[in-house]
Design an enzyme around this catalytic site. Sequence first.
Site, short mmCIF file in Angstrom:
data_model
loop_
_atom_site.label_atom_id
_atom_site.label_comp_id
_atom_site.label_asym_id
_atom_site.label_seq_id
_atom_site.Cartn_x
_atom_site.Cartn_y
_atom_site.Cartn_z
N GLN A 53 -4.79 -1.61 9.24
CA GLN A 53 -4.68 -2.88 8.81
C GLN A 53 -5.24 -4.04 9.77
OE1 GLN A 53 -3.52 -3.37 5.71
NE2 GLN A 53 -4.15 -5.36 5.95
N ASP A 98 -11.20 2.86 3.80
CA ASP A 98 -11.67 1.37 3.57
C ASP A 98 -13.28 1.41 3.43
OD1 ASP A 98 -9.59 -0.41 3.68
OD2 ASP A 98 -9.50 -0.19 5.87
N LYS A 135 0.76 -1.20 0.00
CA LYS A 135 -0.03 -0.12 -0.11
C LYS A 135 0.94 1.22 0.09
CE LYS A 135 -3.83 -2.37 1.91
NZ LYS A 135 -4.71 -2.82 3.32
N1 GUN Z 1 -7.08 -6.71 5.77
C1 GUN Z 1 -7.55 -7.53 4.74
N2 GUN Z 1 -8.05 -7.05 3.93
C2 GUN Z 1 -8.13 -5.71 4.35
C3 GUN Z 1 -8.64 -4.37 3.75
O1 GUN Z 1 -9.36 -4.10 2.64
N3 GUN Z 1 -8.49 -3.28 4.59
C4 GUN Z 1 -8.00 -3.39 5.93
N4 GUN Z 1 -7.75 -2.04 6.47
N5 GUN Z 1 -7.38 -4.29 6.30
C5 GUN Z 1 -7.40 -5.54 5.55
#
Ligand code: GUN
Length: 286
Positions: A97, A120, A53
Amino acid sequence: MAAIMIDGKAVSGRLRQEMTAEVAAMKAAGITPGLGVVLVGEDPASQVYVRNKMRACEELGIHSQDYRLPGDTTAEALLELIRELNCREDIHGILVQLPLPAQIREEAVIAAIAPEKDVDAFHAKNVGKIVQGNYDFLPCTPAGVLELIRSTGISVAGKECVVVGRSNIVGKPMAMLMLHENATVTICHSRTQSLPEMTRRGDILIVAIGKGKYITGDMVKPGAVVIDVGMNRDENGKLCGDVDFASVEPVAGYLTPVPGGVGPMTITMLMRNTITAARLARKACP
Ligand code: GUN
């Protein structure tokens, strides 16, 4: 007839190119989109996701800052960091995350993120806006899937869309997006009876159940658009989706590979949400 592959890397690359230009224009106008990325603990998969990311941010010219907290961090300490990030003018998007360590309740953390920084789209306010069809952010994976379906040129309106999986992150919002696109939507899950009968109805079949190679060719309507959101390891440790590629590929009309399908799109959509958050930014704190 073999399915046409939907190339997530290519679609993602095109979108990222457009976004790079968009970010450059915003910077020229004095706004640099910024993303705060919070990682609690040492989960190896989460570390890889966070690294990817932040790398994507760098590629696009987006400012990113990571906050790495030890695995024994208290909920209160994490909430304090979120409150601080909510008020930071240079951080437009906040990504915590998941999963979080057991002592921290994910719902409380999601609820603490300012909705206008919730890139998100997990906050209840953003989920509600999605249901109403009046949203600023779409959750990254469903948004990426929609872009991939659009890339086929197939029109969605009036089609039968079957979503397999009902998670808050993928299945539920995905079904809602397809409904907004005027598909006739069915949501299936682990308790669905006669799953093959249901999945065979799908002109568009979106699979997010987290079980490797679960959907086989006999469960797919000939010519269907099949989107595989799964990411699993098979018996040889090789990456595989929720769709059994070997048996589905001869039946489907379009199919996303794993890797190289949905995966590359998810982070691209996070970048889009960060740009949107920077556009929406308003001074919410003193
Ligand atoms: N962990 C797995 N997928 C995601 C996601 O789309 N966003 C976040 N914040 N954590 C994740």
